[in-house]
Every structure is written in structure tokens, then in C-alpha cells.
Design a protein around this motif. Sequence first.
Motif, mmCIF file in Angstrom:
data_model
loop_
_atom_site.group_PDB
_atom_site.id
_atom_site.type_symbol
_atom_site.label_atom_id
_atom_site.label_comp_id
_atom_site.label_asym_id
_atom_site.label_seq_id
_atom_site.Cartn_x
_atom_site.Cartn_y
_atom_site.Cartn_z
ATOM 1 N N PRO A 7 0.943 16.958 5.866
ATOM 2 C CA PRO A 7 1.435 15.607 5.627
ATOM 3 C C PRO A 7 2.801 15.420 6.265
ATOM 4 C CG PRO A 7 0.469 16.506 3.633
ATOM 5 C CD PRO A 7 0.539 17.615 4.628
ATOM 6 N N LYS A 25 0.455 19.010 -2.618
ATOM 7 C CA LYS A 25 -0.097 18.250 -1.496
ATOM 8 C C LYS A 25 -1.058 19.106 -0.673
ATOM 9 C CE LYS A 25 4.021 15.351 -1.231
ATOM 10 N NZ LYS A 25 5.235 15.001 -0.459
ATOM 11 N N VAL A 50 -5.040 12.033 -6.677
ATOM 12 C CA VAL A 50 -3.648 12.496 -6.653
ATOM 13 C C VAL A 50 -3.202 12.918 -8.046
ATOM 14 C CG1 VAL A 50 -1.257 11.748 -6.289
ATOM 15 C CG2 VAL A 50 -3.012 11.145 -4.618
ATOM 16 N N THR A 61 3.389 6.692 -4.626
ATOM 17 C CA THR A 61 3.296 8.067 -4.129
ATOM 18 C C THR A 61 1.941 8.308 -3.485
ATOM 19 O OG1 THR A 61 4.832 8.913 -5.790
ATOM 20 C CG2 THR A 61 3.314 10.496 -4.803
ATOM 21 N N LEU A 65 1.220 9.140 0.475
ATOM 22 C CA LEU A 65 0.481 10.338 0.856
ATOM 23 C C LEU A 65 -0.748 9.976 1.679
ATOM 24 C CD1 LEU A 65 0.064 13.365 0.752
ATOM 25 C CD2 LEU A 65 -1.110 13.078 -1.437
ATOM 26 N N SER A 68 0.285 9.418 5.151
ATOM 27 C CA SER A 68 0.583 10.681 5.824
ATOM 28 C C SER A 68 -0.698 11.400 6.239
ATOM 29 C CB SER A 68 1.402 11.588 4.900
ATOM 30 O OG SER A 68 2.645 11.007 4.587
#
Length: 281
Positions: A7, A25, A50, A61, A65, A68
Motif C-alpha cells: 500500500p 494492512k 478492514v 481509513t 486503503l 492505495s
Amino acid sequence: MSSGLMPANLERSDLQVDRPVGDWKFRLLGGLATSGAPRIFTAAVFHSLVLRYRPGASTSTARLLASSLVQAGALRRVASGVYLNRRCLPPAELTEMAGRIRAGAVISLQSVLGECGFLNNPSAIVMAVVPTSASKRPNLGEVKTSGGDVFRFYGLAERFFPSADEDRWVLYQPGRPCDMFRPEAALLQWLYLAGMKRSTVTPPPTDVDMGQLDEEHLNTLAQRWHLQPELKAWHDHSKSVGYGEEQHRIQVSVSEKSQAAAAADGAAARERLLARLGKQR
């Protein structure tokens, strides 16, 4: 781990070897490749994923993510808040979205024939057909997602779709993550749509590889759907303009009953075409 899957917002400190469980992650990234991982994510479903790895994580968040992971190639963004999981096996494809955009849609036409090698120039547009009837009037036409992908939906009578579970093997490709017609069915459906009155669908091209189709199955489906005259007219015309290589010389059978039915249905244009090609030979 390859940096291509990292990420973009991952700090180097997250890679410290003294962390006993590993960064959440990276664990989530591994979770995307498990057999139970969703193939298509909405924003809500991805946020739920998540939360499994980062309890209490906010929606922002999860959104950051996801962005990314799109940059890393682990996800593919199709529309706002909708992603394909490219880490699962096999990776999720754009065709799998058709049934979510239009309920009951099945991949067919150029999408199927381009993938199998029948067409020389596959279409970038996802082509699908949707069952229609007196009581089913789905929205048809073109849909463009916010991600720039284009889907095109055509209506077909219910007789072109499986009538029972055992019929699915006859018409659909086995082992696919979404419903997808066999190439033989896709060609016949294309010919049917092109032959409809006031149709805007053009017939299939003639520079194709007929060797990619199963001759016996093609004729069986043509007989089932009473499309032998349409198949023969297109096939004979294609041979007459030069694709008559040895691998393309399949035999298309047309029963007298089907010809009579086609004439009764007003297929005068096709009969004139066959007569003209006969004179040329």
C-alpha cells in the motif's frame, strides 16, 4: 514481499521485524487472496473486511486503503465505491459486474467471441444479454460507469436462456465466476439480434476463426432455436468473400421444416441472398 503490492501509504516503520503479528494492512492484503474473499467489493463490504483486521477503523481509513490497493493493483476500481478483487484466483474480471448492473444479465456476443479467439478484434465494451418477456422489461442499452468502463445490454426472449439447471451446462461455460454463454450460443444470438426488424445490430464480421467453435454444438443450438437459415446464410456469405480455409469448412445443416418456418416468418431477404450466392457458384 514485492513492493508492487505494498500500500502506498505504508510507513517503513510498519515493517519492523519485532512485530509479532505483522502489520494489519499486509494481513488484509493476504486475506484478499484467500478462497473466501469476495470477488467484488462495495465500500461497505470492504469496510467490514478492514474491521476484521483493524477493529474500530473508520470509513475514511477504509477508503484511503482501498485507493492505495488500487494503485498497487490489488483492487480495480469500477465505479464509486465498487472494486474488483484482483488478488483472488482467478482475478475478478469486469464481466462479473454485468449481473450486478442488470439482474439476470449473461455475458455473450462480442465479449464471448472475442475472448475465445473467434474475432480478430475483440470489443472493449462488455456485451451481455438480458431475458425479456411480456412481464419482464429490463432497462437495456449502454451503461458507462464512473470508472470509465462501458457495458451494453441487449434483450433476448427467455427461450434463449436455460429453462432448467441441467440446461445450464448446454448453454453456459462451466467453471466461470459469472454466467457466460458458450461461443456457439453467442454467435447464434448475434445473428438473431442482427436479423430482427429495425435492428441496429450489425451481423458478425466474415474474417473470423470458425475453428474456435464446436461444429456439432453449433448446429444443435441452431436447430433448437430455429436459426439454421440465418446461420447458413451468414456462413455461406463469409465463405464466398474469402475465409474458406480448410479449418473453416464446417457443415451447416438446414432442415426443410426450418426453411419453411423461416419463409413463413417473412425471411425473404435471406432467401434472396442465398439465391444470389447460388448463382455466383
